[in-house]
Design a protein around this motif. Sequence first.
Motif, PDB file in Angstrom:
ATOM      1  N   ARG A  19      10.833  -7.779   3.433  1.00  0.00           N
ATOM      2  CA  ARG A  19      10.046  -6.559   3.193  1.00  0.00           C
ATOM      3  C   ARG A  19      10.423  -5.992   1.829  1.00  0.00           C
ATOM      4  NH1 ARG A  19       9.870  -3.153   8.309  1.00  0.00           N
ATOM      5  NH2 ARG A  19       8.308  -4.781   8.730  1.00  0.00           N
ATOM      6  N   LEU A  20       9.427  -5.620   1.050  1.00  0.00           N
ATOM      7  CA  LEU A  20       9.641  -5.078  -0.291  1.00  0.00           C
ATOM      8  C   LEU A  20       8.981  -3.713  -0.422  1.00  0.00           C
ATOM      9  CD1 LEU A  20       8.713  -8.215  -2.468  1.00  0.00           C
ATOM     10  CD2 LEU A  20      10.993  -7.555  -1.672  1.00  0.00           C
ATOM     11  N   ASN A  21       9.652  -2.813  -1.136  1.00  0.00           N
ATOM     12  CA  ASN A  21       9.038  -1.551  -1.538  1.00  0.00           C
ATOM     13  C   ASN A  21       8.531  -1.697  -2.969  1.00  0.00           C
ATOM     14  OD1 ASN A  21       9.513  -0.115   0.868  1.00  0.00           O
ATOM     15  ND2 ASN A  21      11.576   0.432   0.228  1.00  0.00           N
ATOM     16  N   ILE A  22       7.298  -1.329  -3.203  1.00  0.00           N
ATOM     17  CA  ILE A  22       6.661  -1.513  -4.510  1.00  0.00           C
ATOM     18  C   ILE A  22       6.395  -0.147  -5.129  1.00  0.00           C
ATOM     19  CG2 ILE A  22       4.748  -2.583  -5.739  1.00  0.00           C
ATOM     20  CD1 ILE A  22       6.430  -4.571  -4.134  1.00  0.00           C
ATOM     21  N   PHE A  23       6.876   0.045  -6.393  1.00  0.00           N
ATOM     22  CA  PHE A  23       6.653   1.336  -7.035  1.00  0.00           C
ATOM     23  C   PHE A  23       6.263   1.208  -8.508  1.00  0.00           C
ATOM     24  CE2 PHE A  23      11.148   0.324  -6.858  1.00  0.00           C
ATOM     25  CZ  PHE A  23      11.559   0.446  -8.181  1.00  0.00           C
ATOM     26  N   GLU A  66       3.026 -15.094   0.278  1.00  0.00           N
ATOM     27  CA  GLU A  66       1.793 -14.385   0.577  1.00  0.00           C
ATOM     28  C   GLU A  66       2.134 -13.088   1.292  1.00  0.00           C
ATOM     29  OE1 GLU A  66      -0.645 -16.588   3.285  1.00  0.00           O
ATOM     30  OE2 GLU A  66       1.053 -17.186   4.554  1.00  0.00           O
ATOM     31  N   ILE A  67       1.298 -12.096   1.133  1.00  0.00           N
ATOM     32  CA  ILE A  67       1.493 -10.808   1.813  1.00  0.00           C
ATOM     33  C   ILE A  67       0.917 -10.929   3.216  1.00  0.00           C
ATOM     34  CG2 ILE A  67       0.926  -8.352   1.795  1.00  0.00           C
ATOM     35  CD1 ILE A  67       0.679  -8.575  -1.271  1.00  0.00           C
ATOM     36  N   ILE A  68       1.755 -10.647   4.222  1.00  0.00           N
ATOM     37  CA  ILE A  68       1.299 -10.767   5.606  1.00  0.00           C
ATOM     38  C   ILE A  68       1.129  -9.407   6.276  1.00  0.00           C
ATOM     39  CG2 ILE A  68       2.229 -13.094   5.934  1.00  0.00           C
ATOM     40  CD1 ILE A  68       4.642 -11.826   7.353  1.00  0.00           C
ATOM     41  N   ASP A  69       1.647  -8.353   5.644  1.00  0.00           N
ATOM     42  CA  ASP A  69       1.462  -7.013   6.189  1.00  0.00           C
ATOM     43  C   ASP A  69       1.803  -6.002   5.105  1.00  0.00           C
ATOM     44  OD1 ASP A  69       0.809  -5.069   8.019  1.00  0.00           O
ATOM     45  OD2 ASP A  69       2.662  -5.226   9.190  1.00  0.00           O
ATOM     46  N   PHE A  70       1.253  -4.804   5.220  1.00  0.00           N
ATOM     47  CA  PHE A  70       1.607  -3.745   4.288  1.00  0.00           C
ATOM     48  C   PHE A  70       1.494  -2.398   4.978  1.00  0.00           C
ATOM     49  CE2 PHE A  70      -2.946  -4.196   3.859  1.00  0.00           C
ATOM     50  CZ  PHE A  70      -3.412  -2.898   3.724  1.00  0.00           C
ATOM     51  N   ASN A  71       2.238  -1.434   4.437  1.00  0.00           N
ATOM     52  CA  ASN A  71       2.281  -0.100   5.019  1.00  0.00           C
ATOM     53  C   ASN A  71       2.775   0.859   3.954  1.00  0.00           C
ATOM     54  OD1 ASN A  71       2.292   2.010   7.001  1.00  0.00           O
ATOM     55  ND2 ASN A  71       2.770   0.462   8.569  1.00  0.00           N
ATOM     56  N   THR A  72       2.993   2.103   4.339  1.00  0.00           N
ATOM     57  CA  THR A  72       3.576   3.103   3.454  1.00  0.00           C
ATOM     58  C   THR A  72       4.917   3.518   4.034  1.00  0.00           C
ATOM     59  OG1 THR A  72       1.382   3.902   2.851  1.00  0.00           O
ATOM     60  CG2 THR A  72       3.234   5.323   2.318  1.00  0.00           C
ATOM     61  N   SER A  73       5.966   3.506   3.206  1.00  0.00           N
ATOM     62  CA  SER A  73       7.300   3.864   3.674  1.00  0.00           C
ATOM     63  C   SER A  73       7.408   5.373   3.870  1.00  0.00           C
ATOM     64  CB  SER A  73       8.361   3.380   2.679  1.00  0.00           C
ATOM     65  OG  SER A  73       8.238   4.080   1.461  1.00  0.00           O
ATOM     66  N   THR A  74       8.527   5.828   4.425  1.00  0.00           N
ATOM     67  CA  THR A  74       8.736   7.253   4.685  1.00  0.00           C
ATOM     68  C   THR A  74       8.748   8.078   3.404  1.00  0.00           C
ATOM     69  OG1 THR A  74      11.131   6.836   4.713  1.00  0.00           O
ATOM     70  CG2 THR A  74       9.982   6.873   6.838  1.00  0.00           C
ATOM     71  N   ASP A  75       9.071   7.453   2.272  1.00  0.00           N
ATOM     72  CA  ASP A  75       9.044   8.172   0.998  1.00  0.00           C
ATOM     73  C   ASP A  75       7.776   7.856   0.202  1.00  0.00           C
ATOM     74  OD1 ASP A  75       9.881   5.609   0.685  1.00  0.00           O
ATOM     75  OD2 ASP A  75      11.654   6.079  -0.499  1.00  0.00           O
ATOM     76  N   ASP A  76       6.721   7.449   0.916  1.00  0.00           N
ATOM     77  CA  ASP A  76       5.382   7.239   0.343  1.00  0.00           C
ATOM     78  C   ASP A  76       5.308   6.102  -0.670  1.00  0.00           C
ATOM     79  OD1 ASP A  76       4.136   9.215   1.864  1.00  0.00           O
ATOM     80  OD2 ASP A  76       4.720  10.785   0.455  1.00  0.00           O
ATOM     81  N   LEU A  77       6.189   5.100  -0.534  1.00  0.00           N
ATOM     82  CA  LEU A  77       6.099   3.907  -1.367  1.00  0.00           C
ATOM     83  C   LEU A  77       5.285   2.842  -0.641  1.00  0.00           C
ATOM     84  CD1 LEU A  77       9.773   3.553  -2.655  1.00  0.00           C
ATOM     85  CD2 LEU A  77       7.817   4.472  -3.907  1.00  0.00           C
ATOM     86  N   LEU A  78       4.597   2.017  -1.416  1.00  0.00           N
ATOM     87  CA  LEU A  78       3.903   0.887  -0.835  1.00  0.00           C
ATOM     88  C   LEU A  78       4.938  -0.105  -0.320  1.00  0.00           C
ATOM     89  CD1 LEU A  78       1.362  -0.832  -0.303  1.00  0.00           C
ATOM     90  CD2 LEU A  78       1.569  -1.692  -2.657  1.00  0.00           C
ATOM     91  N   CYS A  79       4.798  -0.508   0.919  1.00  0.00           N
ATOM     92  CA  CYS A  79       5.756  -1.410   1.559  1.00  0.00           C
ATOM     93  C   CYS A  79       4.999  -2.657   2.011  1.00  0.00           C
ATOM     94  CB  CYS A  79       6.397  -0.696   2.750  1.00  0.00           C
ATOM     95  SG  CYS A  79       7.626  -1.665   3.628  1.00  0.00           S
TER      96      CYS A  79
END
Length: 202
Positions: A19-23, A66-79
């Motif tokens: 899992r990666l946080n993208i900013f 490949e990206i298999i899922d994405f969401n927003t973390s608790t600090d509003d980062l793309l996860c």
Amino acid sequence: MMLAIFPLPIVLLPGGVTRLNIFEPKYIRLVTESYRDGGFALLPYKQSTSYISHTNAKSSIAAWVEIIDFNTSTDDLLCIDIKAKQLIEITSVESEADGLLRGSFHALQHWPDKYELSKTAQNNKENKKLMSVLNTIFAEHQHLAALYPHANEQDLPWVCARFIELLPLDIKDKINFMAPESFEQCLAFLHTTINGHHNAPA
């Protein structure tokens, strides 16, 4: 064909998920374009490096993910959750205006799959112990189990790859196990490190 390159101090082997946080804006663009390009290249580098480029990466071997899922973390980062499809060797690299790297590549064969291993190797007592230990780790750490809803704990190469990703090894040692011919070396290492045996029976 070229893939965008994401240099990170992470080694991901085929079948591995993280899992990666993208900013950073350039990597947000990478995520968007990866759906068009069929993924991106995760290129390992040593964390202490002050400036990361293709010239100081520790290896030209990367994971095509490949990206298999994405969401927003608790600090509003793309996860994003990514999964390694296969290993590739990056053969040339260019840098775009915002600093995003993009490279040409060719596919690499990694370790043999379980169907290429003898039943003796798959059912070896020490190898079975490795499978059992990983199963226990997943059972005790639900955040890991959640990344692998369809875990292959009976697939010896898959099990060995997950140990290499999870163990607190130096990045250069993990990169060594990206080499196609490194499976037997990896197995011997895990027999010693996990099972406590210097020589496991064949």
